[in-house]
Scaffold this motif. Structure first.
Motif, PDB file in Angstrom:
ATOM      1  N   PRO A  71       0.817  -1.227   0.000  1.00 16.03           N
ATOM      2  CA  PRO A  71       0.000   0.000   0.000  1.00 16.03           C
ATOM      3  C   PRO A  71       0.847   1.272   0.000  1.00 16.03           C
ATOM      4  O   PRO A  71       0.469   2.272  -0.620  1.00 16.03           O
ATOM      5  CB  PRO A  71      -0.822  -0.126   1.289  1.00 16.03           C
ATOM      6  N   LEU A  72       1.990   1.245   0.703  1.00 13.02           N
ATOM      7  CA  LEU A  72       2.865   2.419   0.720  1.00 13.02           C
ATOM      8  C   LEU A  72       3.398   2.713  -0.678  1.00 13.02           C
ATOM      9  O   LEU A  72       3.479   3.872  -1.098  1.00 13.02           O
ATOM     10  CB  LEU A  72       4.020   2.194   1.691  1.00 13.02           C
ATOM     11  N   ARG A  73       3.766   1.675  -1.399  1.00 14.22           N
ATOM     12  CA  ARG A  73       4.277   1.858  -2.767  1.00 14.22           C
ATOM     13  C   ARG A  73       3.216   2.476  -3.663  1.00 14.22           C
ATOM     14  O   ARG A  73       3.514   3.350  -4.483  1.00 14.22           O
ATOM     15  CB  ARG A  73       4.738   0.509  -3.326  1.00 14.22           C
ATOM     16  N   VAL A  74       1.972   2.039  -3.501  1.00 15.35           N
ATOM     17  CA  VAL A  74       0.880   2.616  -4.287  1.00 15.35           C
ATOM     18  C   VAL A  74       0.723   4.103  -3.971  1.00 15.35           C
ATOM     19  O   VAL A  74       0.514   4.923  -4.867  1.00 15.35           O
ATOM     20  CB  VAL A  74      -0.443   1.872  -4.003  1.00 15.35           C
ATOM     21  N   THR A  75       0.851   4.454  -2.701  1.00 18.92           N
ATOM     22  CA  THR A  75       0.716   5.850  -2.297  1.00 18.92           C
ATOM     23  C   THR A  75       1.833   6.707  -2.883  1.00 18.92           C
ATOM     24  O   THR A  75       1.616   7.848  -3.301  1.00 18.92           O
ATOM     25  CB  THR A  75       0.723   5.964  -0.761  1.00 18.92           C
ATOM     26  N   ILE A  76       3.041   6.169  -2.923  1.00 16.62           N
ATOM     27  CA  ILE A  76       4.179   6.900  -3.509  1.00 16.62           C
ATOM     28  C   ILE A  76       3.930   7.157  -4.993  1.00 16.62           C
ATOM     29  O   ILE A  76       4.122   8.283  -5.485  1.00 16.62           O
ATOM     30  CB  ILE A  76       5.489   6.122  -3.300  1.00 16.62           C
ATOM     31  N   TYR A  77       3.488   6.137  -5.710  1.00 14.49           N
ATOM     32  CA  TYR A  77       3.201   6.317  -7.135  1.00 14.49           C
ATOM     33  C   TYR A  77       2.030   7.277  -7.342  1.00 14.49           C
ATOM     34  O   TYR A  77       2.021   8.057  -8.302  1.00 14.49           O
ATOM     35  CB  TYR A  77       2.894   4.966  -7.782  1.00 14.49           C
ATOM     36  N   THR A  78       1.056   7.234  -6.454  1.00 11.85           N
ATOM     37  CA  THR A  78      -0.072   8.155  -6.538  1.00 11.85           C
ATOM     38  C   THR A  78       0.398   9.595  -6.366  1.00 11.85           C
ATOM     39  O   THR A  78      -0.051  10.499  -7.083  1.00 11.85           O
ATOM     40  CB  THR A  78      -1.124   7.819  -5.467  1.00 11.85           C
ATOM     41  N   ALA A  79       1.314   9.816  -5.418  1.00 15.26           N
ATOM     42  CA  ALA A  79       1.870  11.153  -5.213  1.00 15.26           C
ATOM     43  C   ALA A  79       2.597  11.632  -6.469  1.00 15.26           C
ATOM     44  O   ALA A  79       2.508  12.807  -6.849  1.00 15.26           O
ATOM     45  CB  ALA A  79       2.812  11.151  -4.009  1.00 15.26           C
ATOM     46  N   LEU A  80       3.323  10.732  -7.121  1.00 12.28           N
ATOM     47  CA  LEU A  80       4.009  11.087  -8.365  1.00 12.28           C
ATOM     48  C   LEU A  80       3.013  11.468  -9.456  1.00 12.28           C
ATOM     49  O   LEU A  80       3.212  12.451 -10.180  1.00 12.28           O
ATOM     50  CB  LEU A  80       4.884   9.926  -8.837  1.00 12.28           C
ATOM     51  N   LEU A  81       1.935  10.696  -9.568  1.00 13.62           N
ATOM     52  CA  LEU A  81       0.931  10.973 -10.595  1.00 13.62           C
ATOM     53  C   LEU A  81       0.231  12.307 -10.344  1.00 13.62           C
ATOM     54  O   LEU A  81      -0.013  13.071 -11.274  1.00 13.62           O
ATOM     55  CB  LEU A  81      -0.100   9.843 -10.640  1.00 13.62           C
ATOM     56  N   ILE A  82      -0.081  12.593  -9.083  1.00 10.56           N
ATOM     57  CA  ILE A  82      -0.729  13.859  -8.748  1.00 10.56           C
ATOM     58  C   ILE A  82       0.199  15.035  -9.031  1.00 10.56           C
ATOM     59  O   ILE A  82      -0.241  16.132  -9.384  1.00 10.56           O
ATOM     60  CB  ILE A  82      -1.171  13.858  -7.269  1.00 10.56           C
ATOM     61  N   SER A  83       1.494  14.802  -8.906  1.00 16.87           N
ATOM     62  CA  SER A  83       2.482  15.873  -9.076  1.00 16.87           C
ATOM     63  C   SER A  83       2.790  16.201 -10.525  1.00 16.87           C
ATOM     64  O   SER A  83       3.483  17.191 -10.795  1.00 16.87           O
ATOM     65  CB  SER A  83       3.792  15.492  -8.360  1.00 16.87           C
ATOM     66  N   VAL A  84       2.312  15.385 -11.456  1.00 19.05           N
ATOM     67  CA  VAL A  84       2.648  15.581 -12.870  1.00 19.05           C
ATOM     68  C   VAL A  84       2.336  16.994 -13.371  1.00 19.05           C
ATOM     69  O   VAL A  84       3.176  17.618 -14.043  1.00 19.05           O
ATOM     70  CB  VAL A  84       1.952  14.516 -13.743  1.00 19.05           C
ATOM     71  N   PRO A  85       1.147  17.572 -13.082  1.00 18.41           N
ATOM     72  CA  PRO A  85       0.907  18.950 -13.550  1.00 18.41           C
ATOM     73  C   PRO A  85       1.935  19.944 -13.028  1.00 18.41           C
ATOM     74  O   PRO A  85       2.356  20.850 -13.763  1.00 18.41           O
ATOM     75  CB  PRO A  85      -0.497  19.261 -13.005  1.00 18.41           C
ATOM     76  N   TYR A  86       2.353  19.781 -11.770  1.00 20.08           N
ATOM     77  CA  TYR A  86       3.359  20.694 -11.226  1.00 20.08           C
ATOM     78  C   TYR A  86       4.696  20.519 -11.945  1.00 20.08           C
ATOM     79  O   TYR A  86       5.414  21.499 -12.181  1.00 20.08           O
ATOM     80  CB  TYR A  86       3.526  20.465  -9.728  1.00 20.08           C
ATOM     81  N   PHE A  87       5.033  19.280 -12.306  1.00 25.88           N
ATOM     82  CA  PHE A  87       6.258  19.036 -13.069  1.00 25.88           C
ATOM     83  C   PHE A  87       6.231  19.820 -14.387  1.00 25.88           C
ATOM     84  O   PHE A  87       7.221  20.436 -14.788  1.00 25.88           O
ATOM     85  CB  PHE A  87       6.430  17.545 -13.369  1.00 25.88           C
ATOM     86  N   PHE A  88       5.083  19.796 -15.052  1.00 33.57           N
ATOM     87  CA  PHE A  88       4.966  20.511 -16.311  1.00 33.57           C
ATOM     88  C   PHE A  88       5.014  22.024 -16.108  1.00 33.57           C
ATOM     89  O   PHE A  88       5.537  22.752 -16.959  1.00 33.57           O
ATOM     90  CB  PHE A  88       3.666  20.110 -17.020  1.00 33.57           C
TER      91      PHE A  88
END
Length: 238
Positions: A71-88
């Motif tokens: 579950p922790l790994r899923v949360t880390i990947y979720t944080a990365l996915l949510i952060s994509v707009p900020y990356f752009f």
């Protein structure tokens, strides 16, 4: 304020470093905020499989730390996915000072389109592709086999699927850039179409889990999106 055109190469590297650090900090903030919802995020990600599994079946953990780490790994990947707009946004902030007004006019919408298409690919993978593939695998299991999937294996499967579709849906953006910037003419791209279509199936073979359905579900949308990108692209005026 320093004129971007007067900045040295080292100053550009320092700015890039500061933006990358802000990306990491932003992702870390999203991760910390998401940690209390870890179990809910995991339940959401695992629901396509759980809804299809036979009565009495359950997911299993074959490693001691898996009930905590998965579950922790899923949360880390979720944080990365949510952060994509900020990356752009940070990417736009880095490259926009060096662009002409005409270039800014289409790069901004292009970045927005990239974000939308990336999430559209993930949504398509979650709501359309995953249920179909998982349903097929479960329905074809012999009666002597009890379906009890390991949580890590399942997460490897779906996360790979999500990122593959997210990036694959960027095909129209890539097509638009190649033609609009003059790297290749529209006619040249049309001539190369058969080879590009074959490459989509090859990419699908490498990016998706090793089954023909995942590969087709990735390759066919890439083909369709390529045709859309080709249709809307305009060559630069000489």
């Amino acid at each position: 304020m320093t004129d971007p055109n007067d900045m040295t190469f080292i100053e550009h590297l320092k700015e890039l470093r500061s933006r990358i650090i802000r990306m990491f900090l932003f992702t870390g903030f999203i991760l910390v905020f998401s940690l209390p919802f870890t179990n809910y995020i995991y339940a959401f990600i695992s629901s396509p499989l759980m809804e299809l599994m036979p009565a009495g079946s359950a997911m299993i953990a074959t490693e001691v730390a898996s009930p905590f780490l998965a579950p922790l790994r899923v949360t880390i990947y979720t944080a990365l996915l949510i952060s994509v707009p900020y990356f752009f946004i940070e990417l736009w902030g880095f490259i926009s000072p060096g662009l002409y007004k005409r270039e800014k006019a289409f790069v901004g919408p292009l970045i927005l389109s990239s974000i939308i298409l990336f999430y559209a690919g993930i949504i398509f993978a979650y709501f359309v592709v995953s249920p179909i593939i998982l349903s097929f695998f479960i329905s074809t299991a012999p009666d002597s086999i009890q379906v009890m999937t390991d949580i890590n294996k399942y997460l490897d499967f779906v996360l790979k699927l999500f990122f593959a579709f997210g990036f694959a849906f960027e095909v129209p953006v890539a097509t638009f850039l190649v033609i609009t910037t003059g790297l290749a003419s529209k006619q040249r791209i049309k001539i190369m179409r058969p080879y590009l279509i074959i490459s989509f199936f090859v990419i699908g073979m490498f990016l998706t889990p090793p089954d023909i359905f995942s590969q087709l579900f990735l390759a066919l949308p890439m083909w369709l999106l390529f045709e859309i990108g080709l249709m809307v692209s305009q060559e630069p005026k000489s």
